[in-house]
Design an enzyme around this catalytic site. Sequence first.
Site, PDB file in Angstrom:
ATOM      1  N   GLY A  46      -1.745  -2.006   1.766  1.00 30.23           N
ATOM      2  CA  GLY A  46      -2.977  -1.274   2.053  1.00 30.23           C
ATOM      3  C   GLY A  46      -3.621  -0.794   0.763  1.00 30.23           C
ATOM      4  O   GLY A  46      -2.943  -0.620  -0.258  1.00 30.23           O
ATOM      5  N   GLN A  51      -8.843   4.282  -4.514  1.00 27.53           N
ATOM      6  CA  GLN A  51      -7.871   3.818  -5.507  1.00 27.53           C
ATOM      7  C   GLN A  51      -8.474   2.860  -6.525  1.00 27.53           C
ATOM      8  O   GLN A  51      -7.889   2.637  -7.588  1.00 27.53           O
ATOM      9  CB  GLN A  51      -6.704   3.112  -4.801  1.00 27.53           C
ATOM     10  CG  GLN A  51      -5.858   4.049  -3.965  1.00 27.53           C
ATOM     11  CD  GLN A  51      -4.784   3.272  -3.232  1.00 27.53           C
ATOM     12  OE1 GLN A  51      -5.022   2.748  -2.155  1.00 27.53           O
ATOM     13  NE2 GLN A  51      -3.610   3.174  -3.826  1.00 27.53           N
ATOM     14  N   CYS A  92       3.062   3.566  -3.013  1.00 28.21           N
ATOM     15  CA  CYS A  92       1.614   3.531  -3.177  1.00 28.21           C
ATOM     16  C   CYS A  92       1.290   2.762  -4.449  1.00 28.21           C
ATOM     17  O   CYS A  92       1.940   2.964  -5.478  1.00 28.21           O
ATOM     18  CB  CYS A  92       1.101   4.966  -3.295  1.00 28.21           C
ATOM     19  SG  CYS A  92      -0.675   5.084  -3.529  1.00 28.21           S
ATOM     20  N   LEU A  93       0.279   1.904  -4.379  1.00 26.96           N
ATOM     21  CA  LEU A  93      -0.103   1.128  -5.566  1.00 26.96           C
ATOM     22  C   LEU A  93      -0.578   2.036  -6.693  1.00 26.96           C
ATOM     23  O   LEU A  93      -0.572   1.635  -7.856  1.00 26.96           O
ATOM     24  CB  LEU A  93      -1.198   0.112  -5.203  1.00 26.96           C
ATOM     25  CG  LEU A  93      -0.763  -1.010  -4.244  1.00 26.96           C
ATOM     26  CD1 LEU A  93      -1.955  -1.897  -3.900  1.00 26.96           C
ATOM     27  CD2 LEU A  93       0.361  -1.828  -4.858  1.00 26.96           C
ATOM     28  N   HIS A 134      -1.754   6.909   5.640  1.00 26.35           N
ATOM     29  CA  HIS A 134      -1.599   7.002   4.179  1.00 26.35           C
ATOM     30  C   HIS A 134      -2.929   6.674   3.485  1.00 26.35           C
ATOM     31  O   HIS A 134      -3.372   7.408   2.598  1.00 26.35           O
ATOM     32  CB  HIS A 134      -0.486   6.025   3.760  1.00 26.35           C
ATOM     33  CG  HIS A 134      -0.299   5.861   2.291  1.00 26.35           C
ATOM     34  ND1 HIS A 134       0.886   6.170   1.647  1.00 26.35           N
ATOM     35  CD2 HIS A 134      -1.135   5.407   1.308  1.00 26.35           C
ATOM     36  CE1 HIS A 134       0.756   5.919   0.345  1.00 26.35           C
ATOM     37  NE2 HIS A 134      -0.460   5.453   0.111  1.00 26.35           N
ATOM     38  N   GLU A 135      -3.574   5.585   3.932  1.00 29.78           N
ATOM     39  CA  GLU A 135      -4.829   5.180   3.279  1.00 29.78           C
ATOM     40  C   GLU A 135      -5.960   6.161   3.596  1.00 29.78           C
ATOM     41  O   GLU A 135      -6.810   6.434   2.743  1.00 29.78           O
ATOM     42  CB  GLU A 135      -5.227   3.759   3.691  1.00 29.78           C
ATOM     43  CG  GLU A 135      -4.205   2.663   3.391  1.00 29.78           C
ATOM     44  CD  GLU A 135      -3.706   2.634   1.969  1.00 29.78           C
ATOM     45  OE1 GLU A 135      -4.421   3.081   1.058  1.00 29.78           O
ATOM     46  OE2 GLU A 135      -2.564   2.174   1.759  1.00 29.78           O
ATOM     47  N   HIS A 138      -6.020   8.949   1.228  1.00 27.94           N
ATOM     48  CA  HIS A 138      -6.679   8.649  -0.054  1.00 27.94           C
ATOM     49  C   HIS A 138      -8.172   8.976   0.014  1.00 27.94           C
ATOM     50  O   HIS A 138      -8.755   9.468  -0.952  1.00 27.94           O
ATOM     51  CB  HIS A 138      -6.533   7.172  -0.414  1.00 27.94           C
ATOM     52  CG  HIS A 138      -5.227   6.803  -1.038  1.00 27.94           C
ATOM     53  ND1 HIS A 138      -4.786   7.345  -2.225  1.00 27.94           N
ATOM     54  CD2 HIS A 138      -4.262   5.933  -0.654  1.00 27.94           C
ATOM     55  CE1 HIS A 138      -3.611   6.818  -2.547  1.00 27.94           C
ATOM     56  NE2 HIS A 138      -3.264   5.956  -1.608  1.00 27.94           N
TER      57      HIS A 138
HETATM   58 NI    NI Z   1      -1.575   4.763  -1.523  1.00 30.71          NI
END
Ligand code: NI
Length: 168
Positions: A46, A51, A92-93, A134-135, A138
């Site tokens: 995701g 991000q 998380c990226l 989670h996304e 963000h």
């Molecule tokens: Ni993330």
Amino acid sequence: MALLPILEYPDPRLKTVARPVTRFDDRLRALVADMAETMYEAPGVGLAATQVDFHERLLVIDVSESKDQLKVFINPEILWSSEERVECEEGCLSVPGVYDAVTRPARVRVRAQDEHGATFELDCEGLLAVCVQHEMDHLLGKVFVEYLSPLKQDRIRTKMRKRKVKAA
Ligand code: NI
């Protein structure tokens, strides 16, 4: 299509609250395509626009093993969350190499628009439910490590700083 640079925690830009998307045009669809490419390349399941330093309410998700089930959520809202909660190991990226357990509602119903502006509702469970929540965090400027203890957050910031020094 292009790969987009991913902001890394604790970059203050990750705290930006995203604006609603109002124009469903070619620019938006190009951003969706670039975000999907960036997510698959990373690889991740995701990616939120926040991000990649675009502060619009937009996320892409693909939790399939075959990596051919791209889901695009624009202006997502949670309509319903289950009382049942589950703990899941998240990563998380924007926080590479860090994984820790976060507890969230096990199931959510989401309303969102696709890249053409069409509204849809989706019942999410399992990894998809975790990923959507989670996304969506963000988009509100929240990174999953903020659910962890202050001590753990300190350690993660130290780790990320060292990583940056090495990379420089
Ligand atoms: Ni993330």
